[in-house]
Each structure stands twice: as structure tokens, then as C-alpha cells.
Design an enzyme around this catalytic site. Structure first.
Site, PDB file in Angstrom:
ATOM      1  N   GLY A   1       0.838  -1.205   0.000  1.00 16.42           N
ATOM      2  CA  GLY A   1       0.000   0.000   0.000  1.00 16.42           C
ATOM      3  C   GLY A   1       0.870   1.251   0.000  1.00 16.42           C
ATOM      4  O   GLY A   1       2.051   1.206   0.323  1.00 16.42           O
TER       5      GLY A   1
ATOM      6  N   SER B   1      -3.961  -7.373   1.162  1.00 17.04           N
ATOM      7  CA  SER B   1      -3.252  -8.506   0.538  1.00 17.04           C
ATOM      8  C   SER B   1      -2.430  -7.998  -0.634  1.00 17.04           C
ATOM      9  O   SER B   1      -2.900  -7.133  -1.379  1.00 17.04           O
ATOM     10  CB  SER B   1      -4.232  -9.557  -0.005  1.00 17.04           C
ATOM     11  OG  SER B   1      -3.502 -10.598  -0.642  1.00 17.04           O
TER      12      SER B   1
ATOM     13  N   LYS C   1      -0.196 -15.392   4.998  1.00 12.15           N
ATOM     14  CA  LYS C   1      -0.623 -14.992   6.349  1.00 12.15           C
ATOM     15  C   LYS C   1      -1.798 -14.009   6.326  1.00 12.15           C
ATOM     16  O   LYS C   1      -2.719 -14.112   7.139  1.00 12.15           O
ATOM     17  CB  LYS C   1       0.566 -14.378   7.119  1.00 12.15           C
ATOM     18  CG  LYS C   1       1.522 -15.439   7.646  1.00 12.15           C
ATOM     19  CD  LYS C   1       2.796 -14.843   8.194  1.00 12.15           C
ATOM     20  CE  LYS C   1       2.599 -14.130   9.505  1.00 12.15           C
ATOM     21  NZ  LYS C   1       3.882 -13.559  10.004  1.00 12.15           N
TER      22      LYS C   1
ATOM     23  N   TYR D   1      -1.134 -17.190  -3.348  1.00 13.29           N
ATOM     24  CA  TYR D   1      -2.242 -16.231  -3.413  1.00 13.29           C
ATOM     25  C   TYR D   1      -3.571 -16.972  -3.544  1.00 13.29           C
ATOM     26  O   TYR D   1      -4.502 -16.744  -2.778  1.00 13.29           O
ATOM     27  CB  TYR D   1      -2.024 -15.315  -4.617  1.00 13.29           C
ATOM     28  CG  TYR D   1      -3.036 -14.215  -4.759  1.00 13.29           C
ATOM     29  CD1 TYR D   1      -3.130 -13.193  -3.818  1.00 13.29           C
ATOM     30  CD2 TYR D   1      -3.883 -14.173  -5.866  1.00 13.29           C
ATOM     31  CE1 TYR D   1      -4.058 -12.167  -3.972  1.00 13.29           C
ATOM     32  CE2 TYR D   1      -4.797 -13.150  -6.029  1.00 13.29           C
ATOM     33  CZ  TYR D   1      -4.880 -12.151  -5.080  1.00 13.29           C
ATOM     34  OH  TYR D   1      -5.800 -11.137  -5.250  1.00 13.29           O
TER      35      TYR D   1
ATOM     36  N   LYS E   1      -6.570 -17.122  -0.705  1.00 17.74           N
ATOM     37  CA  LYS E   1      -7.910 -16.583  -0.956  1.00 17.74           C
ATOM     38  C   LYS E   1      -8.971 -17.672  -0.827  1.00 17.74           C
ATOM     39  O   LYS E   1     -10.085 -17.414  -0.370  1.00 17.74           O
ATOM     40  CB  LYS E   1      -7.958 -15.943  -2.343  1.00 17.74           C
ATOM     41  CG  LYS E   1      -7.119 -14.670  -2.454  1.00 17.74           C
ATOM     42  CD  LYS E   1      -7.763 -13.516  -1.684  1.00 17.74           C
ATOM     43  CE  LYS E   1      -7.053 -12.202  -1.916  1.00 17.74           C
ATOM     44  NZ  LYS E   1      -7.680 -11.087  -1.197  1.00 17.74           N
TER      45      LYS E   1
END
Ligand code: UDP
Length: 329
Positions: A39, A78, A94, A148, A152
Site C-alpha cells: 500500500g 493482501s 498470512k 495467493y 484466498k
């Protein structure tokens, strides 16, 4: 009416920041949370002066404490691009497991409704086309995308378990490729990769022969779908995406036409387990939410390109560099 309070994890990310904007505009009190690995603080800086916005620099895989009431929790933290999750695979696993566990635990205490960001990647390299929510997927758990995809998938399983076992109100959105302003230019995703290359005067790199397909949704359409899903009473997963499918080769040509770059397309190796085709079946979203995308690719790409073109050199530099190196030491 009492003001609603929403916690958005991954608030400084591409989607998280657009969600913050939307909920602020809708009159909510927004609590943004992000550990700023992928981010970017720049994405939410404009919200800092607002009394309806708070920001916690926190890693959601650690215990989450938020004082006061919470009505909604949106879990959007994520890494979300192949380059990112290959660089930080364990953090990716995680945040989709420990991270959502903390969010669900917090939601129980606060009696909040939870919406999780899932993904078309739960369908893997799909053998059903277009993908409906009933399709269980075709995922290689130990392939490069496994960290990933499986995170998910686990996230959906845990969320459903809290729904059925604890009676928690939960919502699951399966997000297909989405684009718009604020994406990072260096995260490997195809649209920022092509725009970055066009802006730098480099050739556009198409992986493989470019016959693989994707369907690109403009971010405002996605956000509208998410808001509608949150307020619905539907706990099963819902695909949100734009069904307008295009080959990556044709997509590169569209970017060349849009940017007017004199560069050409070059073909490089196809990454392992790169899905061959992807297109959402959005019948469920249409039926249950009355939602469908409104922004076509031509309009959406123009807005996105104009955004990147308008950035200063310093802003562009930030879009091309990330913070992992400090984090993964
Ligand atoms: N891709 C490409 N050139 C690039 C980056 C990506 O041809 O510089 C391809 C990639 O192999 C994939 C598609 O574009 O087939 C979409 O990639 P992205 O990483 O954006 O999303 P995902 O594969 O997760 O849908």
C-alpha cells in the site's frame, strides 16, 4: 441516524483507497488500516485532514484492536499481483489466513458485518468459461500463484465457517481484473506495465503469444458492486467484473493507440500457470444486486492514462518503487 463506522484493511492499496473515498463520500466514519508493504500512503493522504477518517499503520496478521463500535469490516489487505506475491509469499499466505481470522474475531466482538475481497484466482486456470460462482476452480496449490490462490480460497472457507458456525453476517466478492488510477506501475500487472512502458518510451512486453484473455473492470464499477453486495443479504460468493473479454495482444494494441507511443509489442516468455482465459459470468450480480458495469474499456483506459500522465516525476518515481526491501529484511 447514528453514523456508521467501517474498518477497511488494505486501506492504502489501490482498491482499499477507492473504497475509503466511497465510504467517506457516503457519510461513514472510515477507519483505514494498512502496514504499507504494498500500500501507499499517498493514496489516502488526502483523507487525513477529515474528521471522519482515521488511519492505523498496522499489520492485520497481528491482533487487531479498534476502539468503539464497528458496523462493517472490509478485508482488502493482501498483495494482489503475481510479482508482489512472489516476492512476499509468506506474508501473502498470512494475510489471507491469520489476517482474516483476526478480522472475523473482531467482527464477532463488535457484531459487525464482514465483506472479504476474494478473487477470480480461486478459479485458477479455469476449465469452465465464463466462470460462474458454482465452478470450484482449477488451482495448482504448489505453483507460483498457489500462495495467493490458496490463501484466498482458505479465506473464503474460514469466512463461510464463521457464517455457518457463528451466524456472522458475511459477504464474499470475487474480484476479476480491475484497473484505474492509483495502481502501482511496478507491480507486474498488465495495465500498469503497459502504461509505464508507454510513458517511458519502451516496447510493450506481451507474455507468451498474447492469445490469453482477460476482462478488465474499471474501479468505480467494482466499488459500486461491492457497496451493493455489502448491503445485500447474500452470503454466497458473487463475481464482480466486466465480462468484456480481450486478448492481451489486442489489449497491447489498444494501449499503443491510446498513448500514441511509437514503440512496438515484443513477445517474451509466458509465466508458469498463467491462466489462458478469464471472463466473469455476472448473472448472479445482475440478478441479486441489480449491478452491471457502466464504464467501457475505452473510457476507463482514458481516465487511467490521463491520471498517470498527470503525475509529477516524483510521484511517478514512487509509483515505480516499493517498500518490500525494507520489510522483508
Ligand atoms: N502480461 C503481459 N505483459 C506484462 C504483464 C502481464 O503480457 O508486462 C500478461 C500476463 O501474462 C497475463 C495478463 O497479462 O496473461 C494479465 O496479467 P496480470 O498480472 O495483470 O493479471 P492476472 O494474470 O493475475 O490476471
Amino acid at each position: 441516524m447514528e453514523q456508521k463506522r467501517v474498518l477497511i484493511t488494505g486501506a492504502a492499496g489501490f482498491l482499499g483507497s477507492h473504497l475509503c473515498d466511497r465510504f467517506i463520500a457516503d457519510g461513514y466514519h472510515v477507519i483505514g488500516m494498512d502496514n504499507l508493504i504494498t500500500g501507499r500512503i499517498e493514496n489516502i493522504e488526502h483523507l487525513f485532514p477529515l474528521k471522519n477518517f482515521e488511519f492505523y499503520n498496522h499489520d492485520v496478521t497481528k491482533f487487531i484492536h479498534v476502539p468503539g463500535k464497528l458496523d462493517y469490516i472490509l478485508h482488502f489487505a493482501s498483495p494482489a499481483s503475481p510479482i508482489d506475491y512472489l516476492k512476499i509469499p509468506i506474508q501473502t499466505l498470512k494475510v489471507g489466513s491469520l489476517g482474516i481470522h483476526n478480522c472475523l474475531g473482531l467482527a464477532r466482538v463488535k457484531k459487525a458485518r464482514v465483506l472479504i475481497a476474494s478473487t477470480s484466482e480461486v478459479y485458477g486456470d479455469p476449465e469452465v468459461h465464463p466462470q460462474t460462482e458454482d465452478y470450484w476452480g482449477h488451482v495448482n496449490p504448489i505453483g507460483p500463484r498457489g500462495v495467493y490462490d490458496e490463501a484466498k480460497r482458505f479465506q473464503e472457507a474460514l469466512t463461510m465457517a464463521y457464517h455457518t458456525y457463528h451466524g456472522l453476517k458475511t459477504r464474499i466478492v470475487r474480484i476479476f481484473n480491475t484497473y484505474g488510477p492509483r495502481m502501482r506501475l511496478n507491480d507486474g500487472r498488465v495495465l500498469p506495465a503497459f502504461i509505464g512502458q508507454a510513458l517511458r518510451g519502451e516496447d510493450l512486453t506481451v507474455f507468451g503469444d498474447g492469445s490469453q484473455t482477460r476482462s478488465f473492470c474499471y474501479v468505480d464499477d467494482l466499488v459500486e458492486g461491492i457497496v451493493r453486495l455489502l448491503h445485500s443479504d447474500y452470503a454466497e460468493p458473487v463475481n464482480i467484473g466486466n465480462p468484456d473479454e480481450i486478448t492481451i495482444r489486442d489489449f497491447a494494441e489498444e494501449i499503443i493507440a491510446l498513448t500514441g507511443t511509437s514503440q512496438k509489442v515484443i513477445y517474451t516468455e509466458l509465466p508458469v500457470n498463467d491462466p489462458k482465459q478469464r471472463q466473469p459470468d455476472i448473472t448472479r450480480a445482475k440478478t441479486i444486486l441489480g449491478w452491471e458495469p457502466r464504464v467501457n474499456r475505452q473510457e476507463g483506459l482514458k481516465i487511467t492514462y490521463d491520471y498517470f500522465k498527470g503525475l509529477s516525476k516524483e510521484e511517478l518515481y514512487k509509483k515505480e518503487h516499493n517498500n518490500f526491501e525494507d520489510y522483508i529484511k
